[in-house]
Design a protein around this motif. Structure first.
Motif, PDB file in Angstrom:
ATOM      1  N   ASN A 157     132.441  10.712 -13.591  1.00 40.05           N
ATOM      2  CA  ASN A 157     134.054  10.562 -12.613  1.00 40.05           C
ATOM      3  C   ASN A 157     133.912  10.552 -10.900  1.00 40.05           C
ATOM      4  O   ASN A 157     133.726   9.350 -11.223  1.00 40.05           O
ATOM      5  CB  ASN A 157     134.953  10.148 -13.314  1.00 40.05           C
ATOM      6  N   ARG A 161     133.527   8.435  -8.111  1.00 41.13           N
ATOM      7  CA  ARG A 161     134.068   7.884  -7.088  1.00 41.13           C
ATOM      8  C   ARG A 161     133.944   7.567  -6.006  1.00 41.13           C
ATOM      9  O   ARG A 161     134.386   7.810  -5.141  1.00 41.13           O
ATOM     10  CB  ARG A 161     135.268   9.041  -7.235  1.00 41.13           C
ATOM     11  N   MET A 164     132.797   4.778  -4.047  1.00 45.72           N
ATOM     12  CA  MET A 164     133.262   3.994  -3.612  1.00 45.72           C
ATOM     13  C   MET A 164     134.129   3.978  -2.437  1.00 45.72           C
ATOM     14  O   MET A 164     134.700   5.287  -1.818  1.00 45.72           O
ATOM     15  CB  MET A 164     134.504   3.394  -5.106  1.00 45.72           C
ATOM     16  N   GLU A 166     138.051   2.626  -1.220  1.00 43.26           N
ATOM     17  CA  GLU A 166     139.085   1.604  -1.368  1.00 43.26           C
ATOM     18  C   GLU A 166     139.477   1.230   0.014  1.00 43.26           C
ATOM     19  O   GLU A 166     140.509   2.092   0.092  1.00 43.26           O
ATOM     20  CB  GLU A 166     139.598   2.599  -2.187  1.00 43.26           C
ATOM     21  N   GLY A 170     143.238  -0.847  -4.388  1.00 39.93           N
ATOM     22  CA  GLY A 170     142.958  -1.536  -6.008  1.00 39.93           C
ATOM     23  C   GLY A 170     141.164  -2.716  -5.833  1.00 39.93           C
ATOM     24  O   GLY A 170     141.002  -3.273  -6.025  1.00 39.93           O
ATOM     25  N   LEU A 172     138.039  -2.017  -4.542  1.00 39.53           N
ATOM     26  CA  LEU A 172     136.743  -1.126  -4.273  1.00 39.53           C
ATOM     27  C   LEU A 172     135.293  -1.944  -3.627  1.00 39.53           C
ATOM     28  O   LEU A 172     134.884  -2.718  -4.622  1.00 39.53           O
ATOM     29  CB  LEU A 172     136.688  -0.484  -6.196  1.00 39.53           C
ATOM     30  N   SER A 237     135.366   0.589 -14.402  1.00 38.57           N
ATOM     31  CA  SER A 237     136.678   0.472 -14.844  1.00 38.57           C
ATOM     32  C   SER A 237     137.854   1.136 -15.862  1.00 38.57           C
ATOM     33  O   SER A 237     139.163   0.916 -15.422  1.00 38.57           O
ATOM     34  CB  SER A 237     137.212  -1.239 -15.359  1.00 38.57           C
ATOM     35  N   ILE A 239     137.969   4.592 -14.728  1.00 41.52           N
ATOM     36  CA  ILE A 239     139.249   4.960 -13.779  1.00 41.52           C
ATOM     37  C   ILE A 239     139.754   4.596 -13.247  1.00 41.52           C
ATOM     38  O   ILE A 239     140.743   5.054 -13.344  1.00 41.52           O
ATOM     39  CB  ILE A 239     137.703   5.316 -13.026  1.00 41.52           C
ATOM     40  N   PHE A 240     139.422   3.324 -12.128  1.00 48.42           N
ATOM     41  CA  PHE A 240     140.459   2.828 -11.572  1.00 48.42           C
ATOM     42  C   PHE A 240     140.821   1.533 -12.173  1.00 48.42           C
ATOM     43  O   PHE A 240     141.928   0.932 -11.231  1.00 48.42           O
ATOM     44  CB  PHE A 240     139.607   1.895 -10.786  1.00 48.42           C
ATOM     45  N   PHE A 241     140.796   0.703 -13.359  1.00 48.56           N
ATOM     46  CA  PHE A 241     141.305  -0.577 -14.073  1.00 48.56           C
ATOM     47  C   PHE A 241     141.823  -0.629 -14.977  1.00 48.56           C
ATOM     48  O   PHE A 241     141.814  -0.869 -15.720  1.00 48.56           O
ATOM     49  CB  PHE A 241     140.725  -1.523 -13.763  1.00 48.56           C
ATOM     50  N   HIS A 324     137.442  -5.871  -8.100  1.00 50.36           N
ATOM     51  CA  HIS A 324     138.841  -5.603  -8.495  1.00 50.36           C
ATOM     52  C   HIS A 324     139.997  -6.576  -9.523  1.00 50.36           C
ATOM     53  O   HIS A 324     138.752  -6.956 -10.695  1.00 50.36           O
ATOM     54  CB  HIS A 324     139.670  -6.838  -7.007  1.00 50.36           C
ATOM     55  N   TRP A 366     150.844  -1.991 -12.632  1.00 52.12           N
ATOM     56  CA  TRP A 366     149.715  -2.897 -11.829  1.00 52.12           C
ATOM     57  C   TRP A 366     150.257  -3.707 -11.389  1.00 52.12           C
ATOM     58  O   TRP A 366     149.657  -3.955 -10.256  1.00 52.12           O
ATOM     59  CB  TRP A 366     148.417  -3.245 -12.591  1.00 52.12           C
TER      60      TRP A 366
END
Ligand SMILES: O=C(O)CCC(=O)C(=O)O
Ligand SMILES: [Fe+2]
Length: 398
Positions: A157, A161, A164, A166, A170, A172, A237, A239-241, A324, A366
């Protein structure tokens, strides 16, 4: 719905926002004429990868509107706790799923589409066969591959990161594709389009808003894209979504879009029919074509104003990816010179969509507007409480 020439890119978004091919779950997408659907491979209540070493039962003696063979094929996708259940239990579970998702119209559309794909794949000769099987070292830049190497989740993870950027919450961006892969993919798409012209084949365009571009899943790239999601995109996804089902992506729509002279010029303001969208520029040389973002919104707040901090513009760079939420409102500015070709994967989660139906949420975590309203309510409550306390103190002092 028609888009204004400026793509509705101003702060007020009123009635200019479209959901690209947005239809109820499970969904199919129409071609420009709204006739032929893109198939759905929803697998809610089933495992995505079949249990290959499981020997399915025979369902010839059960009566239903579906072929007994379908049940045998589906059985390998049952969740582990059902695999060895009595035959009748398994049959009823599968029948329930099939009936919920495959009504008569959908069955007919999926059948039509699979015939369409079969016709293409039995006759189209790929230019670069190596593109049809995921091979990270010849597809991806080393930084991208290395980010996924760590064995334990925490280190992986972190290394994901680390690659990326950002620039706005939201959205990346990261380096992903090798130049050689991009040029082969461009040549493959050109080759496929040439074949379409020569054979005068009917073509389903990627979605209702593009007159150009092709669906990669239609000419044999579906397994490769599925593996790409399974081995890489799902980790990102998760991790971020996670709040939009990034942990349970289970189907996709993979395509390329083409912009420039003699192609589509721009793309109007819209949200995607996806939980998570991956968008990678393949090239070639171009000017313009920037992506503009205007904040994430739920259905209820789709047409609300953007806040200044949600406004962001991104210039595509060949090989570089943007990822995104599908509900992150966006559009593409006109490509003013040259040709721009982008590869898109709309990643979907039927599980997430199904769960949402039962959640009856009044606010979503979100949606920028839900969150803004929530903050406003909190601020009001705090202000009221402060005033109440102040009056109490004044009254006590008297
Ligand atoms: O042209 C682009 O880069 C954006 C394409 C897009 O948003 C879409 O196809 O959903
Ligand atoms: Fe989009």
């Amino acid at each position: 719905m028609t888009m204004p020439a400026n793509g509705g890119a101003d702060r007020r978004t009123d009635s200019v926002l479209t959901a690209l091919s947005s239809t109820p779950v499970p969904v199919g997408n129409m071609d420009a004429n709204g006739t032929v659907p893109v198939p759905v491979n929803s697998n809610y209540g089933l495992r995505l990868s079949p249990k290959k070493d499981h020997k399915p039962e025979n369902y010839e003696d059960f009566q239903s509107e579906f072929s007994p063979l379908l049940f045998s094929a589906l059985e390998r996708h049952l969740p582990p706790n059902l695999l060895n259940a009595p035959r009748e239990v398994k049959f009823n579970h599968m029948l329930d799923i099939l009936r919920r998702y495959w009504n008569e119209g959908e069955r007919r559309r999926v059948k039509q589409h699979s015939l369409y794909r079969e016709r293409i794949m039995s006759s189209y000769q790929p230019l670069y066969r190596e593109l049809y099987e995921l091979n990270p070292s010849s597809f991806f830049v080393p930084s991208f591959i290395n980010a996924f190497m760590a064995n334990d989740d925490v280190s992986r993870n972190q290394s994901i990161r680390n690659i990326m950027s950002e620039p706005v919450p939201g959205v990346l961006t990261f380096d992903m594709l090798l130049p050689d892969f991009c040029s082969k993919m461009l040549a493959e798409v050109e080759n496929y389009e040439k074949w379409i012209m020569e054979t005068k084949s009917a073509t389903i365009r990627p979605n209702t808003m593009n007159k150009f571009g092709v669906v990669l899943d239609d000419f044999g790239m579906e397994p490769m894209l599925e593996k790409l999601i399974e081995d890489f995109i799902r980790d990102i996804s998760k991790i971020f979504f996670i709040d939009v089902g990034g942990y349970a992506l289970d189907s996709h729509h993979g395509f390329v879009v083409e912009y420039g002279v003699d192609r589509d010029l721009e793309l109007g303001f819209h949200v995607d029919d996806s939980e998570v969208t991956l968008n990678v520029c393949l090239g070639k040389q171009f000017a313009g074509g920037e992506l503009y973002f205007r904040g994430v919104r739920c259905e209820k707040h789709m047409h609300t104003e953007s806040q200044p901090e949600e406004i962001f513009e991104y210039s595509h760079v060949p090989g570089r990816a943007v990822i995104h939420r599908g509900r992150h409102r966006h559009g593409a500015r006109p490509t003013t010179a040259g040709n721009r070709v982008n590869l898109l994967i709309w990643c979907r989660s039927a599980v997430f969509r199904e769960l949402r139906k039962h959640m009856n949420e009044s606010t979503t975590r979100w949606c920028g507007e839900c969150q803004r309203e929530k903050r406003e309510r909190l601020d009001r409550a705090v202000a009221e409480k402060k005033e109440e306390l102040m009056w109490n103190r004044i009254l006590r002092l008297r």
